[in-house]
Motif scaffolding. Sequence first.
Motif, PDB file in Angstrom:
ATOM      1  N   ALA A  46       0.837  -1.209   0.000  1.00  0.00           N
ATOM      2  CA  ALA A  46       0.000   0.000   0.000  1.00  0.00           C
ATOM      3  C   ALA A  46       0.864   1.247   0.000  1.00  0.00           C
ATOM      4  N   TRP A  47       1.941   1.195   0.774  1.00  0.00           N
ATOM      5  CA  TRP A  47       2.884   2.326   0.843  1.00  0.00           C
ATOM      6  C   TRP A  47       3.482   2.623  -0.534  1.00  0.00           C
ATOM      7  N   GLN A  48       3.879   1.582  -1.236  1.00  0.00           N
ATOM      8  CA  GLN A  48       4.540   1.783  -2.517  1.00  0.00           C
ATOM      9  C   GLN A  48       3.578   2.287  -3.589  1.00  0.00           C
ATOM     10  N   TYR A  49       2.329   1.813  -3.572  1.00  0.00           N
ATOM     11  CA  TYR A  49       1.371   2.189  -4.615  1.00  0.00           C
ATOM     12  C   TYR A  49       0.740   3.564  -4.381  1.00  0.00           C
ATOM     13  N   ARG A  50       0.898   4.118  -3.177  1.00  0.00           N
ATOM     14  CA  ARG A  50       0.130   5.310  -2.826  1.00  0.00           C
ATOM     15  C   ARG A  50       0.449   6.504  -3.719  1.00  0.00           C
ATOM     16  N   LEU A  51       1.698   6.589  -4.264  1.00  0.00           N
ATOM     17  CA  LEU A  51       2.065   7.728  -5.104  1.00  0.00           C
ATOM     18  C   LEU A  51       1.724   7.492  -6.574  1.00  0.00           C
ATOM     19  N   LYS A  56      -5.017   1.731  -6.188  1.00  0.00           N
ATOM     20  CA  LYS A  56      -4.566   0.351  -6.023  1.00  0.00           C
ATOM     21  C   LYS A  56      -4.071   0.089  -4.601  1.00  0.00           C
ATOM     22  N   SER A  57      -3.673   1.158  -3.904  1.00  0.00           N
ATOM     23  CA  SER A  57      -3.153   0.965  -2.543  1.00  0.00           C
ATOM     24  C   SER A  57      -4.279   0.669  -1.549  1.00  0.00           C
ATOM     25  N   ILE A  58      -5.524   1.085  -1.867  1.00  0.00           N
ATOM     26  CA  ILE A  58      -6.632   0.934  -0.912  1.00  0.00           C
ATOM     27  C   ILE A  58      -6.899  -0.530  -0.551  1.00  0.00           C
ATOM     28  N   PRO A  59      -7.060  -1.464  -1.527  1.00  0.00           N
ATOM     29  CA  PRO A  59      -7.351  -2.860  -1.141  1.00  0.00           C
ATOM     30  C   PRO A  59      -6.280  -3.472  -0.243  1.00  0.00           C
ATOM     31  N   TYR A  60      -5.003  -3.182  -0.535  1.00  0.00           N
ATOM     32  CA  TYR A  60      -3.927  -3.724   0.310  1.00  0.00           C
ATOM     33  C   TYR A  60      -4.026  -3.171   1.726  1.00  0.00           C
ATOM     34  N   ALA A  61      -4.236  -1.866   1.840  1.00  0.00           N
ATOM     35  CA  ALA A  61      -4.327  -1.244   3.162  1.00  0.00           C
ATOM     36  C   ALA A  61      -5.552  -1.747   3.921  1.00  0.00           C
ATOM     37  N   GLU A  62      -6.681  -1.933   3.220  1.00  0.00           N
ATOM     38  CA  GLU A  62      -7.897  -2.402   3.896  1.00  0.00           C
ATOM     39  C   GLU A  62      -7.742  -3.835   4.395  1.00  0.00           C
ATOM     40  N   GLU A  63      -7.086  -4.687   3.595  1.00  0.00           N
ATOM     41  CA  GLU A  63      -6.882  -6.067   4.061  1.00  0.00           C
ATOM     42  C   GLU A  63      -5.964  -6.098   5.271  1.00  0.00           C
ATOM     43  N   ALA A  64      -4.899  -5.290   5.247  1.00  0.00           N
ATOM     44  CA  ALA A  64      -4.004  -5.206   6.402  1.00  0.00           C
ATOM     45  C   ALA A  64      -4.764  -4.747   7.637  1.00  0.00           C
ATOM     46  N   ALA A  80      -1.200  -0.796  10.393  1.00  0.00           N
ATOM     47  CA  ALA A  80      -2.333  -0.938   9.471  1.00  0.00           C
ATOM     48  C   ALA A  80      -3.177   0.336   9.422  1.00  0.00           C
ATOM     49  N   SER A  81      -3.416   0.952  10.565  1.00  0.00           N
ATOM     50  CA  SER A  81      -4.211   2.191  10.592  1.00  0.00           C
ATOM     51  C   SER A  81      -3.497   3.304   9.847  1.00  0.00           C
ATOM     52  N   TYR A  82      -2.182   3.403  10.048  1.00  0.00           N
ATOM     53  CA  TYR A  82      -1.394   4.435   9.355  1.00  0.00           C
ATOM     54  C   TYR A  82      -1.413   4.192   7.846  1.00  0.00           C
ATOM     55  N   SER A  83      -1.281   2.919   7.437  1.00  0.00           N
ATOM     56  CA  SER A  83      -1.303   2.588   6.008  1.00  0.00           C
ATOM     57  C   SER A  83      -2.636   2.977   5.377  1.00  0.00           C
ATOM     58  N   LEU A  84      -3.735   2.692   6.068  1.00  0.00           N
ATOM     59  CA  LEU A  84      -5.055   3.005   5.528  1.00  0.00           C
ATOM     60  C   LEU A  84      -5.277   4.519   5.484  1.00  0.00           C
ATOM     61  N   ALA A  85      -4.782   5.232   6.488  1.00  0.00           N
ATOM     62  CA  ALA A  85      -4.894   6.698   6.483  1.00  0.00           C
ATOM     63  C   ALA A  85      -4.144   7.287   5.294  1.00  0.00           C
ATOM     64  N   LEU A  86      -2.919   6.796   5.045  1.00  0.00           N
ATOM     65  CA  LEU A  86      -2.126   7.283   3.912  1.00  0.00           C
ATOM     66  C   LEU A  86      -2.817   6.976   2.579  1.00  0.00           C
ATOM     67  N   ALA A  87      -3.338   5.767   2.450  1.00  0.00           N
ATOM     68  CA  ALA A  87      -3.997   5.383   1.193  1.00  0.00           C
ATOM     69  C   ALA A  87      -5.180   6.300   0.900  1.00  0.00           C
ATOM     70  N   HIS A  88      -6.018   6.550   1.897  1.00  0.00           N
ATOM     71  CA  HIS A  88      -7.174   7.438   1.692  1.00  0.00           C
ATOM     72  C   HIS A  88      -6.724   8.878   1.445  1.00  0.00           C
ATOM     73  N   HIS A  90      -4.047   9.860  -0.170  1.00  0.00           N
ATOM     74  CA  HIS A  90      -3.551  10.003  -1.537  1.00  0.00           C
ATOM     75  C   HIS A  90      -4.660   9.835  -2.586  1.00  0.00           C
ATOM     76  N   THR A  91      -5.793   9.247  -2.182  1.00  0.00           N
ATOM     77  CA  THR A  91      -6.924   9.214  -3.109  1.00  0.00           C
ATOM     78  C   THR A  91      -7.818  10.443  -2.949  1.00  0.00           C
TER      79      THR A  91
END
Length: 677
Positions: A46-51, A56-64, A80-88, A90-91
């Motif tokens: 999720a971190w790598q796809y966010r930029l 595409k980063s959202i499904p990975y972050a949500e599963e985590a 996991a919470s930080y990953s999901l916050a970052l994904a949202h 960047h969208t």
Amino acid sequence: MVLLFAMMASYGHTFFQERKINTDSLRKVLDTVTGKQRIMTLSLLAWQYRLGDAEKSIPYAEEAYRLSRGMNDPEMDLVASYSLALAHHHTGDYPKAVRYGLDAFEMAQSMNDTNMVYLVGHCIVFSYLYSFNYDLAIRYTFDIMAYLKSWKHPAQEFEKYIRAGWIYMMTGRYREAIPYYLETERYAMMTDLVPPEKIALNYMHIADCYLYLEEYDSAKIYIDACERYCLAHQVDFTEFALDSKGTYYLAKEQYDSAAYCFNRIVQQAGIKGSLIGLSNGLYMTGKVYKEAGKFPKAVEAFEKAIENATILADNRVFFLDSTKIIETWYAPEQIVPHYMERVGLRMLVNSHEALYGIFKEQGNYRKALIHIELRDIANNRLRELDKKKDVVEINTRYVTERKEQQIEMLSGKNELSEMRLNQTRYFLFGLAGFIFLALLVALLLIRQSRMKAMKDRTTLEQRLLRAQMNPHFLFNSLASIQGYMLENDASRANHYLSRFAKLVRNILENTSRDVVPVSQEILTIENYLELQKIRYEGKFDYEIVLDEAIDPESTCIPPMLAQPFIENAIEHGIRYLPSHGRITIKISPLTPLTTLLAYEITDNGVGREQAALLEQSNGRNHRPMATSITMDRLRVLSQKTKRRLKKEIKLEINDLRDDKGNVRGTSVRLVIPAEKK
């Protein structure tokens, strides 16, 4: 693992180099791992796809995030919470970014992980900034600084102070930003651990603040300091402050020097394939030539700026190569699609506006008309983004308010538990010693507990009762907006929504407060009435009369007591009136020697009985809750005031009649407690 994840992140908005991860390898690893390893792998993907591909980063972050909920592991919850916050973030879904970011922020604080506090806070502040909640962005910046008081090293202090200066600068408060940047400069002198790029960046920020303030002599001092520093430390001055230097020369009407600076920026941006550098450099070059009277060169520069800005806005990328990872002073959280689109659109508006001015002055009205039409197209796209702005701003603020209320309630429960534990300890200690003294102490503690519990209960009841009225008002307002939209009246819907956003902000701020100044309550009433005047155009006028004996700034009253009755006056009285309606709101002291205020709302509507008959004939069974809710609020208020005031706090509703006994309106009289700041 949290430390590993933190190492992948960037500190602050300053110079960074994004670390690339082989996503193919990570996806292969994902097929073979479970538990913590799977959560970490999903988070890194999720971190790598966010930029490059935020969606595409959202499904990975949500599963985590889902996996972490089923594990009793605070570290994985945080990652996991930080990953999901970052994904949202960047969208562009800032309300969700704030929701999960605040959860992660609370976890990092409970774990005393200052690095993650800084990183998560960085994401939250950017989400507030891009959702236009500037006050929250500033507040959380300083909350982070306060929490990171254990950071004592000059390099850490540098990071904190450049953050504070930057958030003030980004919200247009340049004068307030400068002292923080100067303090940043002082800490930079104390250590060799701050990278030269960051020090050059700080010089640039100070120079830009002075340029915005039109204090050009001070700006020149820091532009020169940045240039000397870049030369001494082999840092590319073009990357940092050449734009500031060109702006300074333009302000001083030294056009040849300004043109030289911006042409160099264009050359460097062309080599790097930087769309934002090309767009801005070409626009500023055109601006210099226009000011110098060199119109053919100006036209050429503006047209090239438009070409690059169009690619930037349409593709929402800062580089011609959309896969290129930026290695500059931008932070990853700053590079979000909507931000890049907005930058490109503003550049298009400015460039078309400049060409329109040139062609109009030359008498070439055909080309002038073309560019004014293209400017309007770009402006319309900006307005479409702005239509979403108010809704995003309100939703993000609502998520924050709800989170803070949850924290406040949890804190209250912990305090209550601690108080009960202390009572037990006191009781056992007294019982072991002197039984009589123990009984006396226990009685005192029980009395104190009851008083505190009563105070807490009455406060919560007040907030609950106010909260019951808010959905009723919101439903009516949203129904009006929906009506305009169904009628395709976009202009009135947009105007109504803008007014509605301001009013809801006031209501959300007032909901968490027991009392507000009279001036703020009047402002909320005025916003509400103006909103209703839009809804019922030409139907009524209003007047607010404040007694001269009342100081509106220092006198405070419970909020939102009058609003339900004003709504009733409009919806059930004036609405059915065949002639023009009028509402009068009067606030005055009950007597010169009391702390009570008389709050009177009168209207010239059809009266309560006639309104009930009309609504029954129309098949409406709506039952206004204003009277019962407000009576309950007054009852709770009386519990919080002195005993002698209980009988004086009251609510009276009367029909107004003429000499013949015919109903000519309704009068509502509230007697409420007031207090001084």
